[in-house]
Design a protein around this motif. Structure first.
Motif, PDB file in Angstrom:
ATOM      1  N   LEU A   1       0.834  -1.196   0.000  1.00  0.00           N
ATOM      2  CA  LEU A   1       0.000   0.000   0.000  1.00  0.00           C
ATOM      3  C   LEU A   1       0.869   1.247   0.000  1.00  0.00           C
ATOM      4  O   LEU A   1       0.599   2.215  -0.702  1.00  0.00           O
ATOM      5  CB  LEU A   1      -0.932   0.006   1.214  1.00  0.00           C
ATOM      6  N   CYS A   2       1.934   1.229   0.811  1.00  0.00           N
ATOM      7  CA  CYS A   2       2.920   2.316   0.823  1.00  0.00           C
ATOM      8  C   CYS A   2       4.228   1.776   0.270  1.00  0.00           C
ATOM      9  O   CYS A   2       4.862   0.918   0.892  1.00  0.00           O
ATOM     10  CB  CYS A   2       3.126   2.843   2.245  1.00  0.00           C
ATOM     11  N   SER A   3       4.629   2.269  -0.883  1.00  0.00           N
ATOM     12  CA  SER A   3       5.861   1.782  -1.504  1.00  0.00           C
ATOM     13  C   SER A   3       7.104   2.220  -0.753  1.00  0.00           C
ATOM     14  O   SER A   3       8.157   1.612  -0.880  1.00  0.00           O
ATOM     15  CB  SER A   3       5.936   2.268  -2.956  1.00  0.00           C
ATOM     16  N   SER A   4       6.965   3.285   0.022  1.00  0.00           N
ATOM     17  CA  SER A   4       8.093   3.796   0.801  1.00  0.00           C
ATOM     18  C   SER A   4       7.697   3.895   2.269  1.00  0.00           C
ATOM     19  O   SER A   4       6.544   4.189   2.595  1.00  0.00           O
ATOM     20  CB  SER A   4       8.523   5.175   0.287  1.00  0.00           C
ATOM     21  N   THR A   5       8.660   3.668   3.147  1.00  0.00           N
ATOM     22  CA  THR A   5       8.393   3.780   4.584  1.00  0.00           C
ATOM     23  C   THR A   5       8.243   5.232   5.017  1.00  0.00           C
ATOM     24  O   THR A   5       7.930   5.501   6.171  1.00  0.00           O
ATOM     25  CB  THR A   5       9.523   3.123   5.386  1.00  0.00           C
ATOM     26  N   ASN A   6       8.466   6.170   4.110  1.00  0.00           N
ATOM     27  CA  ASN A   6       8.264   7.592   4.405  1.00  0.00           C
ATOM     28  C   ASN A   6       6.865   8.055   4.044  1.00  0.00           C
ATOM     29  O   ASN A   6       6.520   9.219   4.248  1.00  0.00           O
ATOM     30  CB  ASN A   6       9.291   8.449   3.648  1.00  0.00           C
ATOM     31  N   TRP A   7       6.050   7.171   3.511  1.00  0.00           N
ATOM     32  CA  TRP A   7       4.706   7.544   3.079  1.00  0.00           C
ATOM     33  C   TRP A   7       3.723   7.442   4.230  1.00  0.00           C
ATOM     34  O   TRP A   7       3.778   6.518   5.041  1.00  0.00           O
ATOM     35  CB  TRP A   7       4.238   6.642   1.946  1.00  0.00           C
ATOM     36  N   ASP A   8       2.794   8.407   4.297  1.00  0.00           N
ATOM     37  CA  ASP A   8       1.663   8.354   5.213  1.00  0.00           C
ATOM     38  C   ASP A   8       0.438   7.849   4.456  1.00  0.00           C
ATOM     39  O   ASP A   8       0.281   8.128   3.272  1.00  0.00           O
ATOM     40  CB  ASP A   8       1.355   9.735   5.793  1.00  0.00           C
ATOM     41  N   HIS A   9      -0.401   7.125   5.145  1.00  0.00           N
ATOM     42  CA  HIS A   9      -1.656   6.653   4.554  1.00  0.00           C
ATOM     43  C   HIS A   9      -2.798   7.355   5.277  1.00  0.00           C
ATOM     44  O   HIS A   9      -3.038   7.111   6.468  1.00  0.00           O
ATOM     45  CB  HIS A   9      -1.762   5.131   4.694  1.00  0.00           C
ATOM     46  N   THR A  10      -3.457   8.279   4.605  1.00  0.00           N
ATOM     47  CA  THR A  10      -4.460   9.112   5.260  1.00  0.00           C
ATOM     48  C   THR A  10      -5.757   9.140   4.452  1.00  0.00           C
ATOM     49  O   THR A  10      -5.767   8.943   3.240  1.00  0.00           O
ATOM     50  CB  THR A  10      -3.952  10.560   5.415  1.00  0.00           C
ATOM     51  N   GLY A  11      -6.855   9.407   5.169  1.00  0.00           N
ATOM     52  CA  GLY A  11      -8.153   9.508   4.513  1.00  0.00           C
ATOM     53  C   GLY A  11      -8.384  10.891   3.934  1.00  0.00           C
ATOM     54  O   GLY A  11      -8.710  11.048   2.760  1.00  0.00           O
ATOM     55  N   ILE A  12      -8.219  11.911   4.777  1.00  0.00           N
ATOM     56  CA  ILE A  12      -8.364  13.299   4.349  1.00  0.00           C
ATOM     57  C   ILE A  12      -7.110  14.043   4.770  1.00  0.00           C
ATOM     58  O   ILE A  12      -6.784  14.108   5.951  1.00  0.00           O
ATOM     59  CB  ILE A  12      -9.591  13.974   4.984  1.00  0.00           C
ATOM     60  N   GLU A  13      -6.381  14.571   3.808  1.00  0.00           N
ATOM     61  CA  GLU A  13      -5.235  15.419   4.129  1.00  0.00           C
ATOM     62  C   GLU A  13      -5.634  16.857   3.856  1.00  0.00           C
ATOM     63  O   GLU A  13      -5.855  17.254   2.717  1.00  0.00           O
ATOM     64  CB  GLU A  13      -3.996  15.047   3.308  1.00  0.00           C
ATOM     65  N   MET A  14      -5.779  17.615   4.927  1.00  0.00           N
ATOM     66  CA  MET A  14      -6.299  18.962   4.801  1.00  0.00           C
ATOM     67  C   MET A  14      -5.252  19.993   5.200  1.00  0.00           C
ATOM     68  O   MET A  14      -4.377  19.715   6.033  1.00  0.00           O
ATOM     69  CB  MET A  14      -7.559  19.129   5.647  1.00  0.00           C
ATOM     70  N   PRO A  15      -5.321  21.169   4.631  1.00  0.00           N
ATOM     71  CA  PRO A  15      -4.387  22.222   5.021  1.00  0.00           C
ATOM     72  C   PRO A  15      -4.752  22.797   6.382  1.00  0.00           C
ATOM     73  O   PRO A  15      -5.858  22.603   6.873  1.00  0.00           O
ATOM     74  CB  PRO A  15      -4.548  23.267   3.910  1.00  0.00           C
ATOM     75  N   ALA A  16      -3.823  23.497   6.980  1.00  0.00           N
ATOM     76  CA  ALA A  16      -4.083  24.152   8.257  1.00  0.00           C
ATOM     77  C   ALA A  16      -4.431  25.619   8.071  1.00  0.00           C
ATOM     78  O   ALA A  16      -4.793  26.304   9.028  1.00  0.00           O
ATOM     79  CB  ALA A  16      -2.868  24.028   9.179  1.00  0.00           C
ATOM     80  N   GLY A  17      -4.314  26.102   6.843  1.00  0.00           N
ATOM     81  CA  GLY A  17      -4.595  27.515   6.600  1.00  0.00           C
ATOM     82  C   GLY A  17      -5.346  27.752   5.308  1.00  0.00           C
ATOM     83  O   GLY A  17      -5.284  26.952   4.362  1.00  0.00           O
ATOM     84  N   LEU A  18      -6.090  28.832   5.278  1.00  0.00           N
ATOM     85  CA  LEU A  18      -6.815  29.220   4.076  1.00  0.00           C
ATOM     86  C   LEU A  18      -5.842  29.627   2.981  1.00  0.00           C
ATOM     87  O   LEU A  18      -4.763  30.154   3.246  1.00  0.00           O
ATOM     88  CB  LEU A  18      -7.763  30.381   4.377  1.00  0.00           C
TER      89      LEU A  18
END
Length: 202
Positions: free
Chosen positions: A34-51
């Motif tokens: 699922l993650c080809s690299s151990t540096n990858w995160d697996h997330t459902g929603i990746e949202m910004p912290a700012g407008l």
């Protein structure tokens, strides 16, 4: 779902599945990960912290989540051990001023995760990169309440400058996050001159 350069969004009627047995079997039989690299995160929603849009173009809203189900992100040890981290909701690292202003709310959001409420999102990661320690997500119906009794509340960064004003209302849910039932919070930003303000106290 990766949200970038996007404000005033409505995410409605979604089922976000991190992984399923069918998908796991598909990747295993083809010697894939699922993650080809151990540096990858697996997330459902990746949202910004700012407008993204500011000043006169400021839309005043980040994302509104309505009728959203997130599941399948709690199999990291058995199904996808190669991933760096697995979270239903994650913050991107493109916010550099240290303040959360992606005004967001949730209603009828169901997160299925056997690891507990601390895995809704990782506030510790957000505090380190992008350095945001004042997250506030308005919970309009108690969806995020670990006790399942609140009818309204807020999911916030668990730091004194956010929670102390509410007394003993907030409950630590882990990963530098807290849930505060029965509150409706807002942020106020003060802009001051860069000179002659050393003796000012707010």
């Amino acid at each position: 779902i990766l949200l970038r350069v996007a404000d005033r969004l409505l995410l409605e009627d979604y089922d976000i599945v991190g992984s399923s047995r069918i998908f796991r079997d598909y990747t295993i039989t083809r010697d894939l990960k699922l993650c080809s690299s151990t540096n990858w995160d697996h997330t459902g929603i990746e949202m910004p912290a700012g407008l993204w849009r500011l000043n006169h173009n400021d839309p005043g809203l980040g994302i509104r989540m309505r009728n959203v189900n997130l599941s399948g992100f709690d199999k990291e040890t058995s199904w996808y051990p190669n991933c760096k981290s697995t979270e239903p909701i994650h913050f991107s690292s493109d916010k550099k001023d240290g303040h959360f202003d992606y005004v967001s709310s949730a209603k009828n959001v169901n997160i299925v995760d056997v690891r507990g409420p601390s895995m809704i999102m990782n506030g510790c990661l957000a505090a380190n990169d992008p350095g945001v320690k004042d997250i506030v997500i308005t919970d309009m119906d108690g969806s995020f309440d670990p006790a399942r009794v609140a009818t309204v509340g807020a999911l916030v960064s668990n730091y004194p400058h956010v929670t102390d004003i509410l007394g003993n209302t907030c409950v630590d849910i882990g990963n530098c996050m807290a849930y505060c039932p029965g509150v409706c919070l807002r942020s106020i930003f003060f802009k001051v001159e860069q000179f002659g303000t050393e003796n000012w106290k707010l």
